[in-house]
Scaffold this motif. Structure first.
Motif, mmCIF file in Angstrom:
data_model
loop_
_atom_site.group_PDB
_atom_site.id
_atom_site.type_symbol
_atom_site.label_atom_id
_atom_site.label_comp_id
_atom_site.label_asym_id
_atom_site.label_seq_id
_atom_site.Cartn_x
_atom_site.Cartn_y
_atom_site.Cartn_z
ATOM 1 N N HIS A 184 0.826 -1.199 0.000
ATOM 2 C CA HIS A 184 0.000 0.000 0.000
ATOM 3 C C HIS A 184 0.861 1.251 0.000
ATOM 4 O O HIS A 184 2.059 1.197 0.260
ATOM 5 C CB HIS A 184 -0.943 -0.009 1.206
ATOM 6 N N MET B 64 -1.635 6.295 -12.074
ATOM 7 C CA MET B 64 -2.867 5.576 -11.767
ATOM 8 C C MET B 64 -3.820 6.525 -11.050
ATOM 9 O O MET B 64 -3.419 7.592 -10.608
ATOM 10 C CB MET B 64 -2.572 4.341 -10.912
ATOM 11 N N THR B 65 -5.067 6.100 -10.958
ATOM 12 C CA THR B 65 -6.040 6.932 -10.257
ATOM 13 C C THR B 65 -5.819 6.824 -8.745
ATOM 14 O O THR B 65 -5.116 5.929 -8.268
ATOM 15 C CB THR B 65 -7.476 6.501 -10.588
ATOM 16 N N THR C 217 -7.987 5.937 -6.552
ATOM 17 C CA THR C 217 -8.608 4.697 -6.088
ATOM 18 C C THR C 217 -7.681 3.509 -6.310
ATOM 19 O O THR C 217 -7.536 2.653 -5.430
ATOM 20 C CB THR C 217 -9.936 4.460 -6.828
ATOM 21 N N GLU C 218 -7.040 3.426 -7.484
ATOM 22 C CA GLU C 218 -6.096 2.339 -7.752
ATOM 23 C C GLU C 218 -4.906 2.403 -6.807
ATOM 24 O O GLU C 218 -4.413 1.371 -6.341
ATOM 25 C CB GLU C 218 -5.616 2.401 -9.197
ATOM 26 N N ALA C 219 -4.420 3.595 -6.511
ATOM 27 C CA ALA C 219 -3.288 3.751 -5.593
ATOM 28 C C ALA C 219 -3.664 3.310 -4.184
ATOM 29 O O ALA C 219 -2.889 2.639 -3.505
ATOM 30 C CB ALA C 219 -2.810 5.195 -5.590
ATOM 31 N N ARG D 148 -5.904 1.121 -3.407
ATOM 32 C CA ARG D 148 -6.089 -0.328 -3.439
ATOM 33 C C ARG D 148 -4.758 -1.043 -3.261
ATOM 34 O O ARG D 148 -4.680 -2.095 -2.646
ATOM 35 C CB ARG D 148 -6.747 -0.726 -4.752
ATOM 36 N N ILE E 55 -0.740 -2.403 -4.826
ATOM 37 C CA ILE E 55 -0.230 -3.290 -5.870
ATOM 38 C C ILE E 55 0.205 -4.592 -5.210
ATOM 39 O O ILE E 55 0.552 -4.605 -4.034
ATOM 40 C CB ILE E 55 0.948 -2.646 -6.641
ATOM 41 N N GLN F 298 1.878 -3.887 -10.893
ATOM 42 C CA GLN F 298 1.231 -3.069 -11.937
ATOM 43 C C GLN F 298 1.955 -1.738 -12.048
ATOM 44 O O GLN F 298 1.479 -0.716 -11.626
ATOM 45 C CB GLN F 298 -0.225 -2.817 -11.570
#
Length: 74
Positions: free
Chosen positions: A25, A52-53, A55-57, A59, A61, A73
């Motif tokens: 995270h 990345m957005t 939200t993706e950040a 979430r 990797i 990713q």
């Protein structure tokens, strides 16, 4: 107590579930760069371009040390 599987002997039996991925995270974020850190093994991604957005950040990797079969990713 786990629920009994009523369809264990039939063709409708559930396949076994995969183990959950260990995610790295966000530890530090700046304007154009971001750094991920795994809390389980301590892996750090170093500074990565922020492509990345939000939200993706948030979430995260997949950690490459804890999940050797998956690729990050980047």
């Amino acid at each position: 107590m786990p629920k009994p599987d009523l369809f264990a002997d039939t063709e409708h039996a559930r396949p076994p579930r995969k183990k959950p991925r260990v995610m790295a995270h966000v530890s530090v974020a700046a304007i154009d760069v971001i750094e991920f850190e795994c809390l389980q093994c301590g892996w750090s991604s170093g500074w990565l371009e922020f492509d990345m957005t939000i939200t993706e950040a948030k979430r995260g990797i997949p950690c490459p040390n804890c999940n050797p079969q998956s690729t990050p990713q980047e």
